[in-house]
Write an enzyme that holds these catalytic residues in place. Structure first.
Site, PDB file in Angstrom:
ATOM      1  N   HIS A 122      -9.926   1.234   3.368  1.00  0.00           N
ATOM      2  CA  HIS A 122      -9.423   2.536   3.816  1.00  0.00           C
ATOM      3  C   HIS A 122     -10.548   3.406   4.375  1.00  0.00           C
ATOM      4  CE1 HIS A 122      -5.194   2.560   2.791  1.00  0.00           C
ATOM      5  NE2 HIS A 122      -5.418   2.137   1.562  1.00  0.00           N
ATOM      6  N   CYS A 153       0.850  -1.189   0.000  1.00  0.00           N
ATOM      7  CA  CYS A 153       0.000   0.000   0.000  1.00  0.00           C
ATOM      8  C   CYS A 153       0.887   1.241   0.000  1.00  0.00           C
ATOM      9  CB  CYS A 153      -0.877  -0.025   1.259  1.00  0.00           C
ATOM     10  SG  CYS A 153      -1.937   1.409   1.442  1.00  0.00           S
ATOM     11  N   HIS A 193      -9.505  -3.517  -1.175  1.00  0.00           N
ATOM     12  CA  HIS A 193      -8.419  -2.823  -0.479  1.00  0.00           C
ATOM     13  C   HIS A 193      -8.767  -1.350  -0.253  1.00  0.00           C
ATOM     14  CE1 HIS A 193      -4.013  -1.956   0.309  1.00  0.00           C
ATOM     15  NE2 HIS A 193      -4.445  -0.763  -0.052  1.00  0.00           N
ATOM     16  N   GLU A 194      -9.250  -0.692  -1.310  1.00  0.00           N
ATOM     17  CA  GLU A 194      -9.566   0.742  -1.193  1.00  0.00           C
ATOM     18  C   GLU A 194     -10.747   0.974  -0.254  1.00  0.00           C
ATOM     19  OE1 GLU A 194      -7.318   2.555  -2.118  1.00  0.00           O
ATOM     20  OE2 GLU A 194      -6.348   1.293  -3.614  1.00  0.00           O
TER      21      GLU A 194
END
Lengths: 167, 179
Positions: free
Chosen positions: A145, A99, A141-142
């Protein structure tokens, strides 16, 4: 057009839960553009989430179409997502993730292989897409966040764990 | 600041890590990179540590004596300045799995193919599995392929070795994806 600095952990903003965007106004459009600009500027990046540029609103951009791995697979090109939500997950795959906000470290993370995700697109319309493989991994993954989760929170095995017997 | 490589090995039991790290903590040492694992029945710890004042082995005095009394072997090496910094490794990370009936030379032959071509091994694990009558050797190698060397090429070299040694080998790119 604005390329923003990508925040690096331990910046506390990376651990915050982001707020939904209630009104899709000009500033939301601007945020999406900043995310795209930052992603493109980062060269090899395939996605950026708003908290990575210090904005605690639920917005991410993903584009795997230019990456070595993603371009070989089915993908949607550039996807701009506001208030994204994963509706369905299917399958399981382990990926070695890294990342931009956690430099110099990678870890094996378990992700769904196929997802259905709903969001508000750049035109302000509701959209639902089915995504798989690398693109689905990038989206997961995003989206993490937006909930203050880093891939470090999801590492499923040490690399030396690969062939240790499960008892 | 001086850096040191500390290696500790001994019969595995609960409490080794806490005993070691308590000593380091009380001395005022920092632990940078470390890797600890059970190999055979032995727990092995490898740590890169630093201390703001210590300059050599003598600075540590008899701090590790309690560990040695507990049947742990302790080895401390003073690093040359800069020895704690990892060189930038560019290229594509690949994983090589090698497995088959145990025989001498598996690690050597595979690593020689890589070393001869200046391919850096970044991680290597081996384990002897299966029962005593039919031991199976498993080796996992992570290696960084420099620019110009593709996974397919490595596969070709390994194909030859596979036949020669009668082991199974597979090579794949590790999807280390920056997101």
């Amino acid at each position: 057009m604005a390329v923003k600095d990508v925040l690096i952990y331990p910046d506390p903003l990376l651990k915050e839960v982001c707020e939904p965007i209630k009104v899709f106004d000009e500033s939301a459009g601007q945020l999406l553009q900043d995310l795209v600009d930052t992603m493109v500027d980062a060269g090899h990046s395939v996605g950026v989430a708003a908290p990575q540029i210090g904005d605690l609103r639920r917005a991410v951009v993903v584009d795997v179409s230019t990456s070595k791995l993603g371009k070989k697979q089915k993908n949607h090109g550039l996807i701009c997502m506001v208030n994204p939500e994963i509706l369905e997950r299917e399958g399981n795959t382990v990926v070695r993730e890294g990342c931009m906000s956690v430099p110099e470290y990678t870890g094996n993370v378990s992700r769904a292989e196929r997802i259905v995700v709903q969001f508000i697109n750049r035109e302000g319309q509701h959209q639902v897409i089915r995504s798989e493989d690398f693109e689905a991994i990038a989206i997961q993954h995003e989206l993490d966040h937006l909930d203050g989760k880093l891939f470090l929170d999801r590492v499923s095995s040490l690399k030396t764990d690969l062939f240790r017997r499960k008892k | 600041m001086h850096h040191f490589a500390l290696t500790i090995i001994g019969r595995d039991r609960p409490g080794i890590v806490s005993q070691v790290t308590e000593i380091l903590f009380r001395l005022g040492c920092n632990i940078a990179d470390s890797s600890c694992s059970i190999l055979g029945g032995q727990f092995s710890m490898i740590l890169i540590i630093s201390h703001p004042e210590y300059e050599n082995r003598e600075s540590f005095g008899d701090a590790f004596t309690p560990l040695e009394k507990g049947n742990l072997s302790v080895f401390l090496r003073t690093l040359m300045p800069g020895g704690e910094k990892r060189a930038e490794l560019a290229g594509e990370l690949c994983m090589i799995s090698v497995y088959g009936a145990d025989k001498p030379g598996i690690v050597y032959r595979v690593s020689k193919e890589l070393g001869n071509r200046q391919i850096n091994i970044t991680d290597l694990n081996t384990k002897l599995v299966g029962d005593e009558s039919r031991p199976v050797y498993v080796m996992m190698i992570e290696a960084m392929l420099p620019e110009g060397i593709e996974v397919e090429e490595v596969e070709v070299w390994m194909e030859a070795l596979k036949k020669e040694m009668g082991v199974d080998i597979s090579v794949r790119s590790i999807m280390a994806v920056e997101l």
